[in-house]
Design a protein around this motif. Structure first.
Motif, PDB file in Angstrom:
ATOM      1  N   ALA A   9     -12.849  18.465 -30.372  1.00  0.00           N
ATOM      2  CA  ALA A   9     -13.919  19.337 -30.844  1.00  0.00           C
ATOM      3  C   ALA A   9     -14.849  18.560 -31.765  1.00  0.00           C
ATOM      4  N   CYS A  33      -9.287  19.082 -33.900  1.00  0.00           N
ATOM      5  CA  CYS A  33      -8.960  20.141 -32.945  1.00  0.00           C
ATOM      6  C   CYS A  33      -9.171  19.607 -31.531  1.00  0.00           C
ATOM      7  N   ILE A  35      -9.645  20.725 -27.615  1.00  0.00           N
ATOM      8  CA  ILE A  35     -10.029  21.864 -26.781  1.00  0.00           C
ATOM      9  C   ILE A  35      -9.645  21.547 -25.345  1.00  0.00           C
ATOM     10  N   ARG A  37      -9.946  22.886 -21.440  1.00  0.00           N
ATOM     11  CA  ARG A  37     -10.757  23.765 -20.589  1.00  0.00           C
ATOM     12  C   ARG A  37     -10.201  23.811 -19.171  1.00  0.00           C
ATOM     13  N   ILE A  44     -12.655  27.854 -21.965  1.00  0.00           N
ATOM     14  CA  ILE A  44     -11.670  27.332 -22.905  1.00  0.00           C
ATOM     15  C   ILE A  44     -10.330  28.017 -22.647  1.00  0.00           C
ATOM     16  N   ARG A  46      -7.357  26.735 -24.291  1.00  0.00           N
ATOM     17  CA  ARG A  46      -6.562  26.620 -25.519  1.00  0.00           C
ATOM     18  C   ARG A  46      -7.296  25.724 -26.502  1.00  0.00           C
ATOM     19  N   GLN A  47      -7.170  26.051 -27.788  1.00  0.00           N
ATOM     20  CA  GLN A  47      -7.725  25.221 -28.856  1.00  0.00           C
ATOM     21  C   GLN A  47      -6.587  24.929 -29.830  1.00  0.00           C
ATOM     22  N   THR A  48      -6.212  23.678 -29.924  1.00  0.00           N
ATOM     23  CA  THR A  48      -5.088  23.280 -30.762  1.00  0.00           C
ATOM     24  C   THR A  48      -5.593  22.520 -31.982  1.00  0.00           C
ATOM     25  N   SER A  63      -2.496  27.030 -33.291  1.00  0.00           N
ATOM     26  CA  SER A  63      -3.653  27.557 -32.575  1.00  0.00           C
ATOM     27  C   SER A  63      -4.824  27.679 -33.542  1.00  0.00           C
ATOM     28  N   LEU A  64      -5.973  27.191 -33.144  1.00  0.00           N
ATOM     29  CA  LEU A  64      -7.155  27.241 -33.997  1.00  0.00           C
ATOM     30  C   LEU A  64      -7.508  28.686 -34.364  1.00  0.00           C
ATOM     31  N   ASP A  65      -7.267  29.604 -33.441  1.00  0.00           N
ATOM     32  CA  ASP A  65      -7.588  31.018 -33.669  1.00  0.00           C
ATOM     33  C   ASP A  65      -6.742  31.646 -34.760  1.00  0.00           C
TER      34      ASP A  65
END
Length: 71
Positions: A9, A33, A35, A37, A44, A46-48, A63-65
């Motif tokens: 990211a 982070c 990403i 896709r 997207i 997953r965002q780790t 998880s970024l979320d």
């Protein structure tokens, strides 16, 4: 088999080094982070986030979320 493509990211919700807390209550500094896709849709998947504990130790992933800024 649809293998996701990954990229680092360039923009994060918090600046690198920000103190954050994950969903388990662990606190650390946001370092980067990754990403992932979907290759077919480019959505997207997953965002780790990679977090470094305060005072040293082993980095961990979350998880970024699920992160929230502390302070």
């Amino acid at each position: 088999m649809n293998v996701p493509k990954a990229e680092w990211a360039t923009e994060l919700p918090f600046p690198p080094g920000t103190l954050v807390e994950d969903a388990h209550g662990r606190r650390g500094r946001l370092m980067a982070c990754l990403i992932e896709r979907d290759r077919t849709t480019d959505r997207i998947a997953r965002q780790t986030a990679f977090l470094r504990p305060i005072g040293g130790g082993h980095e961990w992933q979350a998880s970024l979320d699920e992160l929230r800024a502390v302070g």
